[in-house]
Design an enzyme around this catalytic site. Structure first.
Site, PDB file in Angstrom:
ATOM      1  N   ARG A  77     -10.143 -46.817  12.501  1.00 42.35           N
ATOM      2  CA  ARG A  77      -8.861 -46.615  11.820  1.00 42.35           C
ATOM      3  C   ARG A  77      -8.546 -45.124  11.863  1.00 42.35           C
ATOM      4  NH1 ARG A  77      -7.512 -45.671   5.906  1.00 42.35           N
ATOM      5  NH2 ARG A  77      -5.301 -46.106   5.851  1.00 42.35           N
ATOM      6  N   HIS A 120      -0.118 -40.857   7.262  1.00 45.72           N
ATOM      7  CA  HIS A 120      -1.177 -40.481   6.308  1.00 45.72           C
ATOM      8  C   HIS A 120      -0.849 -39.061   5.822  1.00 45.72           C
ATOM      9  CE1 HIS A 120      -5.592 -41.432   5.176  1.00 45.72           C
ATOM     10  NE2 HIS A 120      -5.286 -40.314   4.532  1.00 45.72           N
ATOM     11  N   GLU A 167      -1.656 -45.231   1.375  1.00 45.02           N
ATOM     12  CA  GLU A 167      -1.653 -44.827  -0.028  1.00 45.02           C
ATOM     13  C   GLU A 167      -0.335 -44.180  -0.470  1.00 45.02           C
ATOM     14  OE1 GLU A 167      -5.141 -42.404  -0.653  1.00 45.02           O
ATOM     15  OE2 GLU A 167      -6.495 -44.023  -0.197  1.00 45.02           O
ATOM     16  N   ASN A 296      -7.773 -49.558  -0.129  1.00 38.12           N
ATOM     17  CA  ASN A 296      -8.684 -48.406  -0.212  1.00 38.12           C
ATOM     18  C   ASN A 296      -9.251 -48.361  -1.622  1.00 38.12           C
ATOM     19  OD1 ASN A 296      -7.597 -47.923   2.289  1.00 38.12           O
ATOM     20  ND2 ASN A 296      -6.547 -46.030   1.738  1.00 38.12           N
ATOM     21  N   TYR A 298     -12.308 -46.581  -4.276  1.00 41.20           N
ATOM     22  CA  TYR A 298     -13.417 -45.653  -4.558  1.00 41.20           C
ATOM     23  C   TYR A 298     -14.008 -45.892  -5.940  1.00 41.20           C
ATOM     24  CZ  TYR A 298     -11.990 -43.374  -0.308  1.00 41.20           C
ATOM     25  OH  TYR A 298     -11.714 -43.146   1.013  1.00 41.20           O
ATOM     26  N   GLU A 357     -10.687 -48.276   3.312  1.00 40.66           N
ATOM     27  CA  GLU A 357     -11.428 -47.047   2.953  1.00 40.66           C
ATOM     28  C   GLU A 357     -12.372 -47.363   1.816  1.00 40.66           C
ATOM     29  OE1 GLU A 357      -9.262 -43.494   1.901  1.00 40.66           O
ATOM     30  OE2 GLU A 357      -7.856 -43.765   3.563  1.00 40.66           O
TER      31      GLU A 357
HETATM   32  O1  IFM Z   1      -9.786 -38.332   2.048  1.00 41.44           O
HETATM   33  C1  IFM Z   1      -9.033 -39.247   1.340  1.00 41.44           C
HETATM   34  C2  IFM Z   1      -8.124 -40.029   2.275  1.00 41.44           C
HETATM   35  O2  IFM Z   1      -7.301 -39.192   2.996  1.00 41.44           O
HETATM   36  C3  IFM Z   1      -7.253 -40.976   1.484  1.00 41.44           C
HETATM   37  N1  IFM Z   1      -8.027 -41.782   0.581  1.00 41.44           N
HETATM   38  C4  IFM Z   1      -9.017 -41.141  -0.231  1.00 41.44           C
HETATM   39  C5  IFM Z   1      -9.910 -40.250   0.612  1.00 41.44           C
HETATM   40  C6  IFM Z   1     -10.982 -39.573  -0.253  1.00 41.44           C
HETATM   41  O3  IFM Z   1     -10.380 -38.783  -1.233  1.00 41.44           O
END
Ligand code: IFM
Length: 449
Positions: A77, A120, A167, A296, A298, A357
């Site tokens: 990606r 992006h 995002e 995505n 985290y 992500e």
């Molecule tokens: O690095 C970023 C990415 O560009 C977009 N999503 C979160 C990642 C980590 O912060």
């Protein structure tokens, strides 16, 4: 699929984005982007780092593709830099297009499936002029359609999957409300206007792309939906969490999948925006069908009504503390949040999902030729277990992309925080696969944990 294995055909990938890795910002006819301008503003990025050189991927892409082959990566990606392809946001630069054609051909020659993101965050600077420029401008959706069509026509025959936006929450709320991202504006009301124009750009681009892409093309968007938890069951915290869900998630999900912005969202944002940017017909243009959804993830977010770090784009919700382990980014490590979010998205959209992500930011160095990133292995292992659990409960997850292939320019955090499976020495550009890269290669070989 047993307890540790993934279904046959599950796609193992890695992700990057153009401004974070390419460098070569003044080569090949590339024009400046809002991130060039922002990162060159003193004090806005840690250490005043910029993406001028980054991982020098523009020159070293062959080596980086070979690294992916060594790891057994099935899909890559990447994102296209709009200012490389259209330096002024409007005029095509063949040299820029040629770069991506070579990259895509290089992937296909190596048996790696491209997943191409169109946007992006690196908007051409010339499209962000004046107080009402950038994503505040109603003209941007059409500029984005022109750009999407150039790529669809040029590469649509060889790129099977295209993502419109990465995002949009970050583009809108971090770019226009909190000011942590380019273009660094700090007015809540602007974020809603920007979010709507991003949604409109997405919808119009999907419709336009369908006319030029083969019928087999997979068109998607990548959202960083918040897995919102209320800080407590006190009514005011529950309301604050609902409010955060509306502005962070349903601002995008409702028009893309729900038939339009909901009354709840309109009520919840009263006083923050008058919605004068919304015109008849816009919602129909946004709510076009997609083939899949990128997610995505985290960490989850705990939201309350009390004081705390303000939630971008709202006066009423605040990020609250989540006890337990955290990454060096300060992000809580709660893998079950990914299971919950995948199940919610499955329920809300019914679409096939890719985790586009997921990964861990750390501060780490090469010691005796090795990076012992056991914390990243633990993080990835627990999050893949969470994906597996969501699939066991019925979520249709088709693939998983580690963020990121390489240590890279981590936006306002600069180069200090590293997300790569592969360590990059930014002094000499040497690449060193970390322990997590070897671990991931093993996962891929076994198609499971
Ligand atoms: O690095 C970023 C990415 O560009 C977009 N999503 C979160 C990642 C980590 O912060």
């Amino acid at each position: 699929m047993n307890e540790e294995s993934f279904p046959e055909g599950f796609v193992w990938g890695v992700a990057t984005s153009a401004y974070q890795i390419e460098g070569a910002v003044a080569e090949g006819g590339r024009g400046p982007s809002i991130w060039d301008t922002f990162s060159h503003t003193p004090g806005v990025v840690d250490n005043d780092d910029t993406g001028d050189v980054a991982c020098d991927h523009y020159h070293r892409w062959r080596e980086d593709l070979d690294l992916m082959v060594d790891l057994g990566i099935a899909s890559y990606r990447f994102s296209v830099a709009w200012p490389r392809v259209m330096p002024d946001g409007r005029t095509v630069n063949q040299e820029g297009l040629d770069f991506y054609r070579r990259l895509v051909d290089g992937l296909l020659e190596r048996g790696i499936r491209p997943l191409m993101t169109l946007y992006h965050w690196d908007l051409p600077q010339s499209l962000d002029v004046g107080e009402a420029g950038g994503w505040l401008s109603r003209d941007l959706p059409d500029r984005f359609v022109d750009y999407a069509l150039v790529l669809g026509k040029e590469l649509g025959d060889r790129v099977p999957a295209i993502t419109t936006l990465n995002e949009p929450w970050c583009s809108a709320y971090l770019g226009y409300a909190s000011g942590e991202h380019a273009p660094g504006r700090t007015e809540d009301a602007l974020a809603y206007r920007a979010a709507h124009h991003l949604n409109l750009a997405h919808g119009r681009a999907v419709t336009a792309l369908r006319d030029v892409l083969p019928p087999t093309a997979d068109v998607s968007v990548a959202l960083n939906l918040l897995q919102v938890q209320a800080a407590s069951d006190r009514p005011e915290d529950v309301v604050a969490a609902q409010h955060a869900d509306l502005i962070a998630n349903r601002m995008f999900l409702d028009p893309m999948f729900g038939g339009g912005y909901s009354d709840e969202l309109r009520t919840s944002t009263a006083g923050l925006t008058d919605w004068s940017f919304l015109r008849p017909g816009d919602e129909a243009e946004i709510g076009v069908g997609l083939d899949s959804l990128g997610l995505n993830f985290y960490n989850p977010s705990r939201v309350g009504a009390g004081p705390g770090a303000p939630f971008p784009g709202t006066h009423r919700a605040f990020f609250a503390d989540i006890p337990g382990p955290r990454t060096v980014m300060g992000w809580p490590i709660v893998p079950s949040g990914l299971t919950d979010l995948l199940l919610r998205v499955h329920r809300d959209t019914g679409l096939p999902i890719r985790v586009t992500e997921n990964g861990l930011g750390a501060q780490e160095a090469v010691e005796d030729g090795v990076v012992h990133d056991t914390d990243r292995i633990d993080y990835l292992h627990s999050h893949l277990t969470a994906v597996h659990e969501a699939m066991r409960q019925g979520a249709d997850v088709r693939g998983y992309y580690v963020w990121s292939l390489l240590d890279n320019f981590e936006w306002a955090w600069g180069y200090d925080k590293r997300f790569g499976l592969v360590h990059v020495d930014f002094a000499d550009q040497r690449r060193t696969p970390k322990a997590s890269a070897h671990w991931y290669a093993d996962v891929i070989t076994r198609n499971g944990l």
